[in-house]
Design an enzyme around this catalytic site. Structure first.
Site, PDB file in Angstrom:
ATOM      1  N   GLY A  11      22.011 101.926  31.734  1.00 22.60           N
ATOM      2  CA  GLY A  11      22.192 101.542  33.108  1.00 22.60           C
ATOM      3  C   GLY A  11      22.093 102.308  34.220  1.00 22.60           C
ATOM      4  O   GLY A  11      22.464 102.095  35.388  1.00 22.60           O
ATOM      5  N   ALA A  12      20.847 103.338  34.031  1.00 23.77           N
ATOM      6  CA  ALA A  12      20.845 104.252  35.066  1.00 23.77           C
ATOM      7  C   ALA A  12      20.108 103.601  36.100  1.00 23.77           C
ATOM      8  O   ALA A  12      19.868 104.493  37.133  1.00 23.77           O
ATOM      9  CB  ALA A  12      19.965 105.447  34.420  1.00 23.77           C
ATOM     10  N   THR A  13      19.487 102.450  36.184  1.00 23.45           N
ATOM     11  CA  THR A  13      18.788 101.891  37.584  1.00 23.45           C
ATOM     12  C   THR A  13      19.822 101.032  38.165  1.00 23.45           C
ATOM     13  O   THR A  13      19.576 100.832  39.268  1.00 23.45           O
ATOM     14  CB  THR A  13      17.719 101.121  37.045  1.00 23.45           C
ATOM     15  OG1 THR A  13      18.258  99.811  36.240  1.00 23.45           O
ATOM     16  CG2 THR A  13      16.419 101.673  36.232  1.00 23.45           C
ATOM     17  N   GLY A  14      20.935 101.069  37.718  1.00 19.00           N
ATOM     18  CA  GLY A  14      22.166 100.320  38.543  1.00 19.00           C
ATOM     19  C   GLY A  14      22.612 101.359  39.701  1.00 19.00           C
ATOM     20  O   GLY A  14      22.406 102.701  39.590  1.00 19.00           O
ATOM     21  N   LEU A  16      25.886 102.646  40.176  1.00 21.30           N
ATOM     22  CA  LEU A  16      26.651 103.511  39.696  1.00 21.30           C
ATOM     23  C   LEU A  16      26.070 104.497  38.644  1.00 21.30           C
ATOM     24  O   LEU A  16      26.050 105.667  38.578  1.00 21.30           O
ATOM     25  CB  LEU A  16      27.856 102.938  39.089  1.00 21.30           C
ATOM     26  CG  LEU A  16      28.937 104.062  38.410  1.00 21.30           C
ATOM     27  CD1 LEU A  16      29.289 105.035  39.230  1.00 21.30           C
ATOM     28  CD2 LEU A  16      29.922 103.143  37.695  1.00 21.30           C
ATOM     29  N   GLY A  17      25.026 103.888  37.856  1.00 19.40           N
ATOM     30  CA  GLY A  17      24.292 104.296  36.786  1.00 19.40           C
ATOM     31  C   GLY A  17      23.362 105.497  37.272  1.00 19.40           C
ATOM     32  O   GLY A  17      23.279 106.759  36.698  1.00 19.40           O
ATOM     33  N   ARG A  36      14.665  99.549  29.810  1.00 18.17           N
ATOM     34  CA  ARG A  36      13.820  98.589  29.481  1.00 18.17           C
ATOM     35  C   ARG A  36      12.639  98.546  29.657  1.00 18.17           C
ATOM     36  O   ARG A  36      12.348  98.958  31.074  1.00 18.17           O
ATOM     37  CB  ARG A  36      14.431  97.062  29.882  1.00 18.17           C
ATOM     38  CG  ARG A  36      15.905  96.759  29.375  1.00 18.17           C
ATOM     39  CD  ARG A  36      16.343  95.653  29.998  1.00 18.17           C
ATOM     40  NE  ARG A  36      18.003  95.256  29.419  1.00 18.17           N
ATOM     41  CZ  ARG A  36      17.973  94.385  28.103  1.00 18.17           C
ATOM     42  NH1 ARG A  36      16.816  93.783  27.830  1.00 18.17           N
ATOM     43  NH2 ARG A  36      19.209  94.119  27.906  1.00 18.17           N
ATOM     44  N   LYS A 133      36.232  93.549  28.445  1.00 24.57           N
ATOM     45  CA  LYS A 133      36.645  95.014  28.391  1.00 24.57           C
ATOM     46  C   LYS A 133      37.612  95.414  27.344  1.00 24.57           C
ATOM     47  O   LYS A 133      37.673  96.386  26.833  1.00 24.57           O
ATOM     48  CB  LYS A 133      36.966  95.254  29.765  1.00 24.57           C
ATOM     49  CG  LYS A 133      35.894  95.266  30.905  1.00 24.57           C
ATOM     50  CD  LYS A 133      36.436  95.916  32.140  1.00 24.57           C
ATOM     51  CE  LYS A 133      35.253  96.222  33.321  1.00 24.57           C
ATOM     52  NZ  LYS A 133      35.812  96.470  34.576  1.00 24.57           N
ATOM     53  N   ARG A 137      37.558  97.732  24.053  1.00 24.49           N
ATOM     54  CA  ARG A 137      38.577  98.842  23.822  1.00 24.49           C
ATOM     55  C   ARG A 137      38.967  98.971  22.620  1.00 24.49           C
ATOM     56  O   ARG A 137      39.091  99.949  21.885  1.00 24.49           O
ATOM     57  CB  ARG A 137      39.535  98.880  25.039  1.00 24.49           C
ATOM     58  CG  ARG A 137      39.311  99.324  26.362  1.00 24.49           C
ATOM     59  CD  ARG A 137      40.525  99.390  27.082  1.00 24.49           C
ATOM     60  NE  ARG A 137      40.415 100.050  28.682  1.00 24.49           N
ATOM     61  CZ  ARG A 137      41.361 100.496  29.139  1.00 24.49           C
ATOM     62  NH1 ARG A 137      42.624 100.493  28.848  1.00 24.49           N
ATOM     63  NH2 ARG A 137      41.085 100.967  30.438  1.00 24.49           N
TER      64      ARG A 137
END
Length: 307
Positions: A11-14, A16-17, A36, A133, A137
């Site tokens: 998720g590095a393009t978001g 937070l990511g 992706r 979530k 968990r």
């Protein structure tokens, strides 16, 4: 000097990511990012990927739906951080399976970064927002995967800019609605600060198999306190309209989801006090105390940008 863990960020393009990847690199972690192929066709995502690659991140093509690519990515790292949107939480199931089978990951930080789903008091109102979530968990714990859950509650850009007024995009200057008694306290954090704290926790044994809570003093306020702070900043008193808990709850139930989502989160944070009604127990740690060197952008500073 102790060797830094190798980190995979999904998720590095978001928003937070992207910050997570930047701090991972900044703090000296060999950093891998799962991308992706379709991301390369998005100009904004491609720009972020180019920046991170130039800074030293190692891109790996793959997705959460592709077991082979996940297996190849996971076997190269020590720590996995997932920062996909909350509504996609169940997309991590295959990732959990791959992490379990690899047997090499010393810490998994799943996509949480919000209210603790095990502490929420509005579970039945939230239209399965937290169900994914909690399911992830329980799966992580059942598989015996080492973890850290990050609970930062709300980002500064959500609800705070309107002083928790449904439908508004900016703070009111004439009239404000107070929900419930106005005394329940909510927590707001800047995403970049959450990212910094998360990366600090990677190799910290104190966070192993713990929930890391973020409640900096300058980021915890009731709606009454927010209104008083805003009034002081604009130099005028607002007309107060009080809406009892029962009335807000009725409005939520009379509306359909997601149209009523703002009211649901307001009810959770500012009426039920889901961010702060509980003390941090032995299953959790206070990130503010663990990392006193970190400076958190405050609620007051954010409101200054809106005056």
């Amino acid at each position: 000097m102790e060797e830094k863990s190798k980190v995979l960020i999904i998720g590095a393009t978001g928003r937070l990511g992207y910050h997570l990847a930047q701090f991972s690199l900044q703090f000296g972690h060999p950093t891998y990012i799962l991308i992706r192929v379709s991301s390369l066709n998005d100009p904004n995502k491609a720009q972020k990927l180019n920046f991170l690659s130039t800074a030293g991140a190692i891109p790996l093509k793959g997705s959460l739906e592709d077991e082979n690519s996940l297996t190849e990515a996971v076997k190269q790292v020590d720590v996995v951080i997932c920062s996909i949107p909350s509504k996609q939480a169940l997309d991590q199931k295959l990732l959990v399976k791959v992490i379990k089978e690899s047997g090499r990951i010393k810490k998994f930080i799943p996509s949480e970064f919000g209210v603790d789903p095990d502490k929420i008091q509005i579970y039945n109102l939230a239209h399965h927002f937290y169900a994914g979530k909690t399911e992830i968990r329980r799966l992580i714990e059942a598989e015996g995967i080492p973890y850290t859950y990050i609970c930062c509650n709300l980002f500064l850009g959500y609800l705070l800019p309107s002083l928790a007024q449904p439908g508004l995009k900016a703070p009111p200057r004439e009239k404000v609605t107070i929900f419930g008694d106005g005394n329940a306290k909510a927590v707001f954090l800047k995403d970049v600060d959450v990212a910094a704290c998360t990366i600090n926790a990677i190799d910290d044994p104190r966070t192993l198999n713990k929930t890391l809570y973020l409640r900096p003093q300058g980021n915890v306020y009731s709606i009454n306190e927010l209104v008083a702070m805003w009034e002081n900043k604009i130099g005028r008193e607002l007309e107060k309209v009080h809406v009892p808990e029962e009335e807000l709850l009725l409005k939520i139930k009379e509306s359909s989801y997601p149209d009523n989502s703002e009211m649901i989160f307001i009810y959770s944070a500012f009426v039920k006090g889901d961010h702060t009604y509980f003390d941090i127990d032995e299953c959790g740690v206070d990130g503010t105390k663990l990392y006193p060197q970190l400076k958190f952008a405050t609620v007051s500073e954010h409101l200054d940008t809106l005056v």
